[in-house]
Design an enzyme around this catalytic site. Sequence first.
Site, mmCIF file in Angstrom:
data_model
loop_
_atom_site.group_PDB
_atom_site.id
_atom_site.type_symbol
_atom_site.label_atom_id
_atom_site.label_comp_id
_atom_site.label_asym_id
_atom_site.label_seq_id
_atom_site.Cartn_x
_atom_site.Cartn_y
_atom_site.Cartn_z
ATOM 1 C CG HIS A 292 0.358 11.381 -24.822
ATOM 2 N ND1 HIS A 292 -0.272 11.584 -23.622
ATOM 3 C CD2 HIS A 292 1.661 11.211 -24.525
ATOM 4 C CE1 HIS A 292 0.624 11.543 -22.644
ATOM 5 N NE2 HIS A 292 1.792 11.329 -23.166
ATOM 6 C CG HIS B 23 2.396 16.116 -23.127
ATOM 7 N ND1 HIS B 23 3.129 17.285 -23.130
ATOM 8 C CD2 HIS B 23 3.203 15.172 -22.572
ATOM 9 C CE1 HIS B 23 4.322 17.054 -22.584
ATOM 10 N NE2 HIS B 23 4.383 15.785 -22.237
ATOM 11 N NE ARG C 158 -4.114 -1.902 1.992
ATOM 12 C CZ ARG C 158 -4.140 -2.933 2.833
ATOM 13 N NH1 ARG C 158 -3.254 -3.024 3.809
ATOM 14 N NH2 ARG C 158 -5.040 -3.862 2.706
ATOM 15 C CD GLU D 140 8.159 16.949 -21.735
ATOM 16 O OE1 GLU D 140 7.451 17.933 -21.430
ATOM 17 O OE2 GLU D 140 7.676 15.834 -22.024
ATOM 18 C CG ASN E 206 -1.023 17.088 -19.512
ATOM 19 O OD1 ASN E 206 -0.015 16.446 -19.223
ATOM 20 N ND2 ASN E 206 -2.142 17.005 -18.820
ATOM 21 C CG HIS F 72 7.426 11.691 -24.118
ATOM 22 N ND1 HIS F 72 6.074 11.519 -24.329
ATOM 23 C CD2 HIS F 72 7.537 12.720 -23.227
ATOM 24 C CE1 HIS F 72 5.401 12.388 -23.591
ATOM 25 N NE2 HIS F 72 6.273 13.132 -22.920
ATOM 26 N NE ARG G 213 1.170 17.068 -12.243
ATOM 27 C CZ ARG G 213 1.820 16.247 -11.442
ATOM 28 N NH1 ARG G 213 1.536 16.215 -10.164
ATOM 29 N NH2 ARG G 213 2.765 15.443 -11.905
ATOM 30 C CE LYS H 36 5.954 17.642 -13.253
ATOM 31 N NZ LYS H 36 5.902 16.469 -14.078
ATOM 32 C CD GLU I 186 -3.260 16.608 -15.160
ATOM 33 O OE1 GLU I 186 -2.127 16.120 -15.021
ATOM 34 O OE2 GLU I 186 -3.951 16.463 -16.175
ATOM 35 C CE LYS J 208 -0.012 14.099 -14.292
ATOM 36 N NZ LYS J 208 -0.257 14.698 -15.625
#
Length: 392
Positions: free
Chosen positions: A280, A276, A144, A213, A273, A294, A269, A255, A265, A166
């Site tokens: 993506h 992205h 956990r 980035e 993206n 990426h 936040r 960031k 997010e 993330k």
Amino acid sequence: MRAFHRSNTRGCAADLARTRLLIEIPVDIPGQPSSVLVARGALENLASILTMRAGTKLPRRALLCFDRNCTAHAQQAARVLRAAGVVVTEFGLHATEDAKSAAVVETIWDAALAARLDRGDCFIAIGGGIVGDLVGFAAATYLRGVRVVQIPTTLLSMVDAAIGGKTGINRTLPEGGLGKNLVGAFWQPSITIVDANTLRTLPKRELRSGLAECVKHGLIADATLFHDIARDANELVNNHEPSIDRLLPRAIVVKTAIVARDPLERGERAKLNLGHTFGHAIETIPTASGKLLHGEAVAIGLVSAAAAARAMQMLSAHEETNITNALTSCGLPRSFQGETSAAEVMRRMGFDKKAEGGSLKLILPKGIGACEIVENPPPEVVLEALRAIGIA
Ligand code: GLY
């Protein structure tokens, strides 16, 4: 940003004095404070750094998961930790997008169980974004949740992926294609340790990918950063160390500031993206010269986002050109060179997790140094954005 906090642990302080210590950037998330330590030579002083950090402390056991391309860095970290009395289990990974799977997470859990890691112990991730996401997710779910220390070795993960918690894995979409990061958790690293010496062995193409980035961070929140990257692009693509050392804290702070304000997010936040949604969608489509990295997909996504912003009068023609030129100076692609169609890319965009309740959300630059979240942009804007990157 603040100077590294030195406790009165004398031996550790002496070790750290040998580190070319640059800066520590706090990630002030209420209840989950974390930080990013930017220091050349940090890896050789890993045990001292963990000992001196209240949030990390030296574990009894560590599962050190690493990209096999970073074996030398991992062995260095393992040696230093073992010398400090930590029982280290090494776990090498082939860091491909395919590895971001439930099956590989299971092998990490099993390695941790075999090594008898308990909740006081920790996972350490050494590598790029793939390893960080995967190991972060394994740490978030093992018992956990156990501590994870992120040690990014690519520029891209130093300024983005290894910060902000993330984590996740990919899944195949119902209609085919890879759905990126569709299963995961927010799990803040105890600390992210950025040792830019590791960039010395990073392939040039990966370094350029990371610059995408950094450009993104300038576009989101720091116009001066954006213009400085454009000006220093030649030095940066050649890993000129003083230029990289100036870049890192500035790109990271964009960031950390956003993550501290919106760790889960819920709103702001999403600005991270930028580039992205388009990126993506094209990242997993083969191109004439093979697979995009990426950051390369993000660079093309930024060109697309700039075109959409221009179509929505959020950006001038001059600013749009500046964005495209900055990316080109960083040796990044500005269009998609492969077989696909606007319909296919739009289908993939619809599946992106940023599309909520059937609506499409785009993050678009508003001038240089600011951006906005645009809900349901007109389809002609999306088509224009795709045309700008060669997709009709
Ligand atoms: N890479 C975007 C984020 O961490 O939110």
